[in-house]
Design a protein around this motif. Structure first.
Motif, short mmCIF file in Angstrom:
data_model
loop_
_atom_site.label_atom_id
_atom_site.label_comp_id
_atom_site.label_asym_id
_atom_site.label_seq_id
_atom_site.Cartn_x
_atom_site.Cartn_y
_atom_site.Cartn_z
N UNK A 1 0.87 -1.18 0.00
CA UNK A 1 0.00 0.00 0.00
C UNK A 1 0.91 1.23 0.00
N UNK A 2 1.02 1.88 -1.16
CA UNK A 2 1.89 3.04 -1.31
C UNK A 2 1.36 3.89 -2.46
N UNK A 3 1.27 5.20 -2.24
CA UNK A 3 0.76 6.08 -3.29
C UNK A 3 1.85 6.54 -4.27
N UNK A 4 3.09 6.16 -4.03
CA UNK A 4 4.18 6.43 -4.96
C UNK A 4 4.24 5.27 -5.95
N UNK A 5 3.66 5.49 -7.15
CA UNK A 5 3.51 4.40 -8.13
C UNK A 5 4.86 3.81 -8.54
N UNK A 6 5.87 4.64 -8.71
CA UNK A 6 7.19 4.14 -9.13
C UNK A 6 7.80 3.27 -8.04
N UNK B 1 3.09 -4.41 3.23
CA UNK B 1 4.05 -3.32 3.32
C UNK B 1 3.22 -2.05 3.14
N UNK B 2 3.15 -1.24 4.19
CA UNK B 2 2.25 -0.10 4.25
C UNK B 2 3.04 1.20 4.40
N UNK B 3 2.75 2.18 3.54
CA UNK B 3 3.39 3.48 3.64
C UNK B 3 2.66 4.31 4.68
N UNK B 4 3.39 5.13 5.43
CA UNK B 4 2.78 5.98 6.45
C UNK B 4 1.92 7.07 5.83
N UNK B 5 2.46 7.76 4.82
CA UNK B 5 1.73 8.86 4.20
C UNK B 5 1.13 8.40 2.88
N UNK C 1 9.14 7.84 4.81
CA UNK C 1 10.25 8.76 4.58
C UNK C 1 10.33 9.77 5.70
N UNK C 2 9.40 9.69 6.66
CA UNK C 2 9.30 10.65 7.76
C UNK C 2 9.50 9.92 9.08
N UNK C 3 10.65 9.31 9.24
CA UNK C 3 10.90 8.47 10.41
C UNK C 3 10.98 9.30 11.69
N UNK D 1 0.23 12.06 14.89
CA UNK D 1 -0.26 10.70 15.13
C UNK D 1 -1.48 10.73 16.04
N UNK D 2 -1.42 11.55 17.10
CA UNK D 2 -2.57 11.66 18.01
C UNK D 2 -3.81 12.19 17.30
N UNK D 3 -3.61 12.98 16.25
CA UNK D 3 -4.72 13.56 15.49
C UNK D 3 -5.08 12.69 14.28
N UNK D 4 -4.61 11.46 14.25
CA UNK D 4 -4.88 10.53 13.14
C UNK D 4 -4.55 11.12 11.78
N UNK D 5 -3.47 11.90 11.71
CA UNK D 5 -3.02 12.45 10.44
C UNK D 5 -3.76 13.69 9.98
N UNK D 6 -4.65 14.23 10.79
CA UNK D 6 -5.41 15.42 10.43
C UNK D 6 -4.51 16.65 10.57
#
Length: 193
Positions: free
Chosen positions: A14-19, A57-61, A88-90, A156-161
């Protein structure tokens, strides 16, 4: 004649970066995984229900979405799924939150396929207990790195908002987006920044 004793391992990327997803899919397919890919949360839910993959394999963003929110849903659909969170935002806060939500491992991008395979297959057992969570570094962090960690924790506490995170941090939404678009402050090998 084909070897039927080693059947492919079903894996959802699951990743929105197609490449990145295409390159990783090809690399993991050559290492024995049967890869299906989703570019967003809705598609990931659909594919997880349909295929019941053993690994993810799940992307954070994922665009405006936060992959952390998907972890409990994936476990509800496939209870024994091993989930590897990539980002990419560790940050320490995100790693801890990922493990608490049920991810089995957490890796910072860029990452190679062998590291992904090791993270997915090593210790193929239950998620670590709270006392197995990553420890804070022994050397004090630089101020910019501490700010980055704090922003990630609140996000993270704001569920990505983004809007809610900016409100809680007392900063303008665009300022927060600018800070999030930058890569995190890297630690020097000697622990100094």
């Amino acid at each position: 004649m084909t070897d039927t004793t080693s059947s492919p391992l079903p894996l959802l990327i699951v990743d929105d970066d197609a490449t990145f997803a295409r390159v990783l899919s090809r690399a993991l397919s050559s290492r024995g995984f049967e890869v299906i890919a989703a570019s967003g949360i809705e598609e990931a839910r659909l594919l997880a229900r349909r295929h019941q993959p053993r690994y993810c394999v799940l992307d954070l963003k994922l665009g405006e979405e936060n992959g952390l929110r998907l972890i409990p849903e994936l476990h509800a659909m496939v209870p024994d799924m091993r989930i590897l969170l990539l980002t990419g935002y560790a940050s320490i806060a995100t790693a801890v939150e990922a493990i608490k939500r049920g991810a089995h491992d957490y890796l910072a991008k860029p990452v190679d396929a062998d590291a992904v395979v090791r993270a997915l297959l090593d210790g193929d057992g239950p998620a670590p207990a709270d006392d197995d969570l990553p420890d804070a570094p022994e050397a004090p962090l630089a101020l910019r790195r501490l700010e980055w960690e704090h922003i990630q924790r609140v996000l993270t506490e704001c569920d990505g908002n983004i809007s809610e995170t900016a409100r809680r941090l007392g900063m303008h939404r665009r300022t927060l987006q600018r800070k999030l678009s930058k890569h995190p402050v890297r630690e020097r090998p000697d622990g100094q920044n």
